[in-house]
Design an enzyme around this catalytic site. Structure first.
Site, PDB file in Angstrom:
ATOM      1  N   PRO A   2       2.721  50.963  43.140  1.00 55.05           N
ATOM      2  CA  PRO A   2       3.056  51.909  42.065  1.00 55.05           C
ATOM      3  C   PRO A   2       4.558  51.948  41.796  1.00 55.05           C
ATOM      4  CG  PRO A   2       2.424  53.091  44.064  1.00 55.05           C
ATOM      5  CD  PRO A   2       2.158  51.644  44.311  1.00 55.05           C
ATOM      6  N   GLU A   3       4.926  52.025  40.543  1.00 46.28           N
ATOM      7  CA  GLU A   3       6.338  52.205  40.183  1.00 46.28           C
ATOM      8  C   GLU A   3       6.558  53.679  39.850  1.00 46.28           C
ATOM      9  OE1 GLU A   3       8.823  49.470  38.511  1.00 46.28           O
ATOM     10  OE2 GLU A   3       7.463  47.774  38.545  1.00 46.28           O
ATOM     11  N   LYS A  57      10.864  57.030  43.572  1.00 42.25           N
ATOM     12  CA  LYS A  57       9.442  56.979  43.901  1.00 42.25           C
ATOM     13  C   LYS A  57       9.091  57.878  45.083  1.00 42.25           C
ATOM     14  CE  LYS A  57       9.034  52.353  44.011  1.00 42.25           C
ATOM     15  NZ  LYS A  57       8.286  51.073  44.051  1.00 42.25           N
ATOM     16  N   HIS A 112      -9.295  53.416  55.631  1.00 36.28           N
ATOM     17  CA  HIS A 112      -7.861  53.455  55.380  1.00 36.28           C
ATOM     18  C   HIS A 112      -7.331  54.873  55.176  1.00 36.28           C
ATOM     19  CE1 HIS A 112      -8.698  49.149  53.909  1.00 36.28           C
ATOM     20  NE2 HIS A 112      -8.208  49.100  55.138  1.00 36.28           N
ATOM     21  N   ARG A 131      -1.989  49.355  54.122  1.00 36.49           N
ATOM     22  CA  ARG A 131      -0.936  48.579  54.782  1.00 36.49           C
ATOM     23  C   ARG A 131      -0.068  49.379  55.757  1.00 36.49           C
ATOM     24  NH1 ARG A 131       0.527  43.985  51.757  1.00 36.49           N
ATOM     25  NH2 ARG A 131       1.931  43.540  53.467  1.00 36.49           N
ATOM     26  N   ARG A 281      13.029  38.452  42.249  1.00 46.34           N
ATOM     27  CA  ARG A 281      11.862  38.981  41.556  1.00 46.34           C
ATOM     28  C   ARG A 281      11.490  38.108  40.372  1.00 46.34           C
ATOM     29  NH1 ARG A 281      11.565  44.448  42.888  1.00 46.34           N
ATOM     30  NH2 ARG A 281       9.426  44.259  42.143  1.00 46.34           N
TER      31      ARG A 281
END
Ligand SMILES: [Zn+2]
Length: 291
Positions: A2-3, A57, A112, A131, A281
């Site tokens: 997510p940004e 964020k 998770h 993760r 990037r």
């Protein structure tokens, strides 16, 4: 991943759903998420979230209790990183807020699920993270301030002014893209949005930051803010199966002009959109429209 606009969408949706619900218990299923704080569970019991802020964020929850003689507030920092997601399930067992990778994520808890906040009214807030890079960290007001001060100017905040924006270019030998991705200088802009803002402003992202004219900087000042605000209003950008809190897909992806469009014709000039690796990037641009 997510940004900033996606995180802001999550913030707004959580704030609409979870404030002032008393926490009855916490299930801590993986201690890494709370940075191995042994007091996290006990501390949260009887508390509620009274406010949710965001910088870049980083989500910042104000943790309060119901007593009038309340000690100074404590904050819970929450970062989603790669795969973190908040999912809210209310007393009628309807999904209310969070973000998800697949429909299976809505069958909760699942393998998770790392932390569950059980509210007294029967609702619950789940933090899932496949993760394990995300975190929920309790900090004091002084620690919060120190961490917030590490962020640069940000579109949508009071410090995003033309004077502050043009100042970030002073003595910068890096490329424009590297500068705009540096969260200590200007926060909130991720890879997608830097490419889009550079396209709208007509500047190539790999230009030296100190080579931009005042007119080019002014165009960037406007477009860096516009792309972020438009994306937030459209519910974020749907990448990697991002789902926003109400299960609706974000749709800023319809507005993307260069990102993820390598090999396709430019909407403005028909030239083929290029993609190179720059500043570590994937970087997308139109070599005709951008100078
Ligand atoms: Zn073009």
């Amino acid at each position: 991943m997510p940004e900033m606009p996606e995180v802001e969408v999550v913030r707004r949706q959580l704030e609409a759903h979870i404030l002032n619900r008393e926490i009855e218990s916490v299930d801590l299923l993986h201690s890494k998420i709370t940075r191995k704080n042994p007091e996290f569970k006990e501390f949260m019991v009887g508390k509620h979230f009274s406010k949710i802020e965001r910088i870049g964020k980083l989500l910042t929850f104000t943790v309060s209790n119901n007593q009038t003689s309340q000690p100074e507030p404590v904050y819970m920092l929450a970062h989603l990183k790669m795969t973190g997601q908040f999912i809210f399930v209310d007393e009628n067992q309807k999904i209310g807020g969070g973000h998800s990778l697949t429909a299976a994520d809505f069958e909760l808890p699942h393998k998770h699920t790392r932390v569950v906040f059980n509210f007294k009214d029967g609702s619950a807030l789940y933090f899932n993270d496949m993760r394990l890079f995300g975190y929920l960290q309790l900090v004091s007001p002084a620690e919060k301030e120190k961490i917030w001060n590490n962020y640069g100017i940000e579109p949508g905040r009071d410090n995003y002014t033309w004077d502050n924006f043009k100042a970030i270019f002073k003595n910068r030998k890096t490329s424009l893209k590297a500068l705009l991705l540096n969260q200590k200088v200007i926060s909130g802009l991720g890879n997608i949005y830097v490419d889009e803002a550079c396209f709208r402003a007509g500047v190539l992202p790999f230009r030296a930051a100190n080579s931009l004219t005042t007119a080019e900087k002014k165009a960037l000042f406007k477009h860096c803010s516009d792309v972020m605000m438009e994306s937030i209003e459209r519910g974020g950008t749907t990448f990697y199966s991002f789902l926003s809190a109400d299960g609706k897909k974000g749709n800023f992806s319809d507005e993307l002009e260069v990102f993820d469009r390598a090999g396709q014709p430019c909407y403005k000039c028909g030239n083929i959109i290029s993609k190179i690796k720059h500043a570590g990037r994937g970087t997308h641009f139109c070599s005709t429209c951008q100078k």
